[in-house]
Design a protein around this motif. Structure first.
Motif, PDB file in Angstrom:
ATOM      1  N   CYS A   1      33.110  27.013 -47.919  1.00 48.04           N
ATOM      2  CA  CYS A   1      33.531  28.270 -47.308  1.00 48.04           C
ATOM      3  C   CYS A   1      33.635  29.293 -48.444  1.00 48.04           C
ATOM      4  CB  CYS A   1      34.888  28.105 -46.628  1.00 48.04           C
ATOM      5  SG  CYS A   1      35.622  29.653 -46.052  1.00 48.04           S
ATOM      6  N   PRO A   2      33.095  30.504 -48.278  1.00 46.58           N
ATOM      7  CA  PRO A   2      33.164  31.500 -49.354  1.00 46.58           C
ATOM      8  C   PRO A   2      34.592  31.890 -49.720  1.00 46.58           C
ATOM      9  CG  PRO A   2      31.578  32.184 -47.689  1.00 46.58           C
ATOM     10  CD  PRO A   2      32.296  30.988 -47.154  1.00 46.58           C
ATOM     11  N   TRP A   3      35.554  31.648 -48.835  1.00 44.65           N
ATOM     12  CA  TRP A   3      36.946  32.015 -49.103  1.00 44.65           C
ATOM     13  C   TRP A   3      37.805  30.813 -49.493  1.00 44.65           C
ATOM     14  CZ3 TRP A   3      34.091  34.226 -45.218  1.00 44.65           C
ATOM     15  CH2 TRP A   3      33.901  35.614 -45.312  1.00 44.65           C
TER      16      TRP A   3
ATOM     17  N   ARG B   1      37.259  32.533 -40.616  1.00 41.46           N
ATOM     18  CA  ARG B   1      36.325  33.617 -40.920  1.00 41.46           C
ATOM     19  C   ARG B   1      34.890  33.152 -40.730  1.00 41.46           C
ATOM     20  NH1 ARG B   1      38.694  36.146 -46.518  1.00 41.46           N
ATOM     21  NH2 ARG B   1      40.524  37.134 -45.611  1.00 41.46           N
ATOM     22  N   TRP B   2      34.032  34.119 -40.419  1.00 40.06           N
ATOM     23  CA  TRP B   2      32.607  33.869 -40.293  1.00 40.06           C
ATOM     24  C   TRP B   2      31.926  34.090 -41.636  1.00 40.06           C
ATOM     25  CZ3 TRP B   2      30.035  31.978 -36.153  1.00 40.06           C
ATOM     26  CH2 TRP B   2      30.731  31.934 -34.942  1.00 40.06           C
ATOM     27  N   PHE B   3      30.862  33.340 -41.877  1.00 40.19           N
ATOM     28  CA  PHE B   3      30.050  33.530 -43.068  1.00 40.19           C
ATOM     29  C   PHE B   3      28.621  33.133 -42.745  1.00 40.19           C
ATOM     30  CE2 PHE B   3      31.672  29.225 -43.289  1.00 40.19           C
ATOM     31  CZ  PHE B   3      30.602  28.468 -43.731  1.00 40.19           C
ATOM     32  N   ASN B   4      27.712  33.464 -43.636  1.00 42.41           N
ATOM     33  CA  ASN B   4      26.303  33.115 -43.490  1.00 42.41           C
ATOM     34  C   ASN B   4      25.953  31.998 -44.458  1.00 42.41           C
ATOM     35  OD1 ASN B   4      25.808  35.178 -41.574  1.00 42.41           O
ATOM     36  ND2 ASN B   4      25.649  36.658 -43.211  1.00 42.41           N
ATOM     37  N   ALA B   5      24.963  31.222 -44.079  1.00 44.30           N
ATOM     38  CA  ALA B   5      24.515  30.125 -44.940  1.00 44.30           C
ATOM     39  C   ALA B   5      23.003  29.987 -44.837  1.00 44.30           C
ATOM     40  CB  ALA B   5      25.180  28.819 -44.523  1.00 44.30           C
ATOM     41  N   ILE B   6      22.407  29.576 -45.923  1.00 47.15           N
ATOM     42  CA  ILE B   6      20.999  29.183 -45.932  1.00 47.15           C
ATOM     43  C   ILE B   6      21.008  27.660 -45.930  1.00 47.15           C
ATOM     44  CG2 ILE B   6      18.792  29.262 -47.149  1.00 47.15           C
ATOM     45  CD1 ILE B   6      19.687  32.000 -46.183  1.00 47.15           C
ATOM     46  N   ARG B   7      20.453  27.082 -44.862  1.00 45.12           N
ATOM     47  CA  ARG B   7      20.488  25.627 -44.701  1.00 45.12           C
ATOM     48  C   ARG B   7      19.081  25.112 -44.428  1.00 45.12           C
ATOM     49  NH1 ARG B   7      20.980  21.911 -40.455  1.00 45.12           N
ATOM     50  NH2 ARG B   7      20.884  23.606 -38.933  1.00 45.12           N
ATOM     51  N   ASP B   8      18.768  23.959 -44.993  1.00 45.84           N
ATOM     52  CA  ASP B   8      17.495  23.296 -44.740  1.00 45.84           C
ATOM     53  C   ASP B   8      17.647  22.489 -43.457  1.00 45.84           C
ATOM     54  OD1 ASP B   8      15.235  21.681 -44.642  1.00 45.84           O
ATOM     55  OD2 ASP B   8      15.143  21.455 -46.814  1.00 45.84           O
ATOM     56  N   THR B   9      16.931  22.884 -42.411  1.00 43.80           N
ATOM     57  CA  THR B   9      17.080  22.215 -41.120  1.00 43.80           C
ATOM     58  C   THR B   9      16.490  20.808 -41.098  1.00 43.80           C
ATOM     59  OG1 THR B   9      15.060  23.241 -40.286  1.00 43.80           O
ATOM     60  CG2 THR B   9      17.126  24.402 -39.863  1.00 43.80           C
ATOM     61  N   ALA B  10      15.642  20.491 -42.043  1.00 49.16           N
ATOM     62  CA  ALA B  10      15.059  19.148 -42.105  1.00 49.16           C
ATOM     63  C   ALA B  10      16.020  18.148 -42.743  1.00 49.16           C
ATOM     64  CB  ALA B  10      13.747  19.167 -42.867  1.00 49.16           C
ATOM     65  N   SER B  11      16.741  18.578 -43.765  1.00 50.80           N
ATOM     66  CA  SER B  11      17.644  17.665 -44.473  1.00 50.80           C
ATOM     67  C   SER B  11      19.119  17.932 -44.178  1.00 50.80           C
ATOM     68  CB  SER B  11      17.423  17.778 -45.983  1.00 50.80           C
ATOM     69  OG  SER B  11      17.843  19.055 -46.440  1.00 50.80           O
ATOM     70  N   TYR B  12      19.432  19.035 -43.514  1.00 48.04           N
ATOM     71  CA  TYR B  12      20.778  19.483 -43.180  1.00 48.04           C
ATOM     72  C   TYR B  12      21.564  19.958 -44.414  1.00 48.04           C
ATOM     73  CZ  TYR B  12      24.897  19.978 -40.253  1.00 48.04           C
ATOM     74  OH  TYR B  12      25.951  20.487 -39.560  1.00 48.04           O
TER      75      TYR B  12
ATOM     76  N   PHE C   1      22.931  22.407 -47.282  1.00 50.13           N
ATOM     77  CA  PHE C   1      23.193  23.833 -47.463  1.00 50.13           C
ATOM     78  C   PHE C   1      22.707  24.247 -48.839  1.00 50.13           C
ATOM     79  CE2 PHE C   1      25.789  22.876 -43.943  1.00 50.13           C
ATOM     80  CZ  PHE C   1      26.077  24.059 -43.296  1.00 50.13           C
ATOM     81  N   GLN C   2      21.888  25.283 -48.898  1.00 50.60           N
ATOM     82  CA  GLN C   2      21.388  25.775 -50.173  1.00 50.60           C
ATOM     83  C   GLN C   2      22.355  26.797 -50.758  1.00 50.60           C
ATOM     84  OE1 GLN C   2      18.080  28.548 -50.329  1.00 50.60           O
ATOM     85  NE2 GLN C   2      17.123  27.255 -51.884  1.00 50.60           N
ATOM     86  N   SER C   3      22.883  27.688 -49.909  1.00 49.49           N
ATOM     87  CA  SER C   3      23.828  28.694 -50.387  1.00 49.49           C
ATOM     88  C   SER C   3      24.630  29.231 -49.207  1.00 49.49           C
ATOM     89  CB  SER C   3      23.099  29.837 -51.102  1.00 49.49           C
ATOM     90  OG  SER C   3      22.196  30.464 -50.212  1.00 49.49           O
ATOM     91  N   VAL C   4      25.780  29.791 -49.515  1.00 49.97           N
ATOM     92  CA  VAL C   4      26.613  30.468 -48.518  1.00 49.97           C
ATOM     93  C   VAL C   4      26.952  31.852 -49.050  1.00 49.97           C
ATOM     94  CG1 VAL C   4      27.573  28.333 -47.577  1.00 49.97           C
ATOM     95  CG2 VAL C   4      28.765  29.490 -49.419  1.00 49.97           C
ATOM     96  N   TYR C   5      27.148  32.794 -48.139  1.00 49.53           N
ATOM     97  CA  TYR C   5      27.490  34.154 -48.551  1.00 49.53           C
ATOM     98  C   TYR C   5      28.234  34.851 -47.429  1.00 49.53           C
ATOM     99  CZ  TYR C   5      23.082  35.048 -46.064  1.00 49.53           C
ATOM    100  OH  TYR C   5      22.077  35.081 -45.134  1.00 49.53           O
ATOM    101  N   ARG C   6      29.052  35.809 -47.815  1.00 45.76           N
ATOM    102  CA  ARG C   6      29.893  36.525 -46.864  1.00 45.76           C
ATOM    103  C   ARG C   6      29.083  37.541 -46.061  1.00 45.76           C
ATOM    104  NH1 ARG C   6      35.377  37.681 -50.417  1.00 45.76           N
ATOM    105  NH2 ARG C   6      35.652  35.509 -51.043  1.00 45.76           N
ATOM    106  N   PRO C   7      29.524  37.841 -44.846  1.00 52.33           N
ATOM    107  CA  PRO C   7      28.863  38.903 -44.078  1.00 52.33           C
ATOM    108  C   PRO C   7      28.894  40.214 -44.858  1.00 52.33           C
ATOM    109  CG  PRO C   7      30.376  37.689 -42.692  1.00 52.33           C
ATOM    110  CD  PRO C   7      30.604  37.220 -44.098  1.00 52.33           C
ATOM    111  N   GLY C   8      27.821  40.944 -44.803  1.00 45.15           N
ATOM    112  CA  GLY C   8      27.720  42.194 -45.552  1.00 45.15           C
ATOM    113  C   GLY C   8      27.104  42.022 -46.926  1.00 45.15           C
ATOM    114  N   GLU C   9      27.124  40.805 -47.453  1.00 41.85           N
ATOM    115  CA  GLU C   9      26.451  40.546 -48.725  1.00 41.85           C
ATOM    116  C   GLU C   9      24.958  40.359 -48.476  1.00 41.85           C
ATOM    117  OE1 GLU C   9      29.995  38.260 -51.180  1.00 41.85           O
ATOM    118  OE2 GLU C   9      28.259  37.120 -50.529  1.00 41.85           O
TER     119      GLU C   9
END
Length: 91
Positions: free
Chosen positions: A6-8, A65-76, A78-86
């Motif tokens: 979680c970014p927070w 809180r909500w956040f965004n993540a870049i996730r590989d759907t094949a392996s599940y 998470f590559q990175s997470v970032y806050r909304p607005g970033e």
């Protein structure tokens, strides 16, 4: 058990999170002008790629809180997470 950052709050168990769908889906400029079919496409039609995908997640059992993540759907993984607005990180 997978750990999700979680970014927070930092790393937490995956059971604390809730998936929120595809990230960066722009709201229609003039929603009242959309037909029922166009609304259906906006609400229900999303990409479903194999590989890296930008998603929204909520830390529902933590800071809520909500956040965004870049996730590989094949392996599940998470590559990175970032806050909304970033800015979305480049893969």
């Amino acid at each position: 058990m997978q750990l999700i950052e979680c970014p927070w709050c930092g790393l937490r168990e995956e059971t604390e999170f809730h998936y929120g769908g595809e990230a960066h889906v722009p709201y229609p400029d003039d929603p009242q002008a959309l037909t029922d079919e166009q609304w259906a496409h906006y609400v229900f039609f999303r990409a479903n790629p194999k590989g890296l995908f930008a998603e929204r997640w909520s830390h529902s059992a933590g800071c809520r809180r909500w956040f965004n993540a870049i996730r590989d759907t094949a392996s599940y993984r998470f590559q990175s997470v970032y806050r909304p607005g970033e800015q979305r990180p480049t893969p």
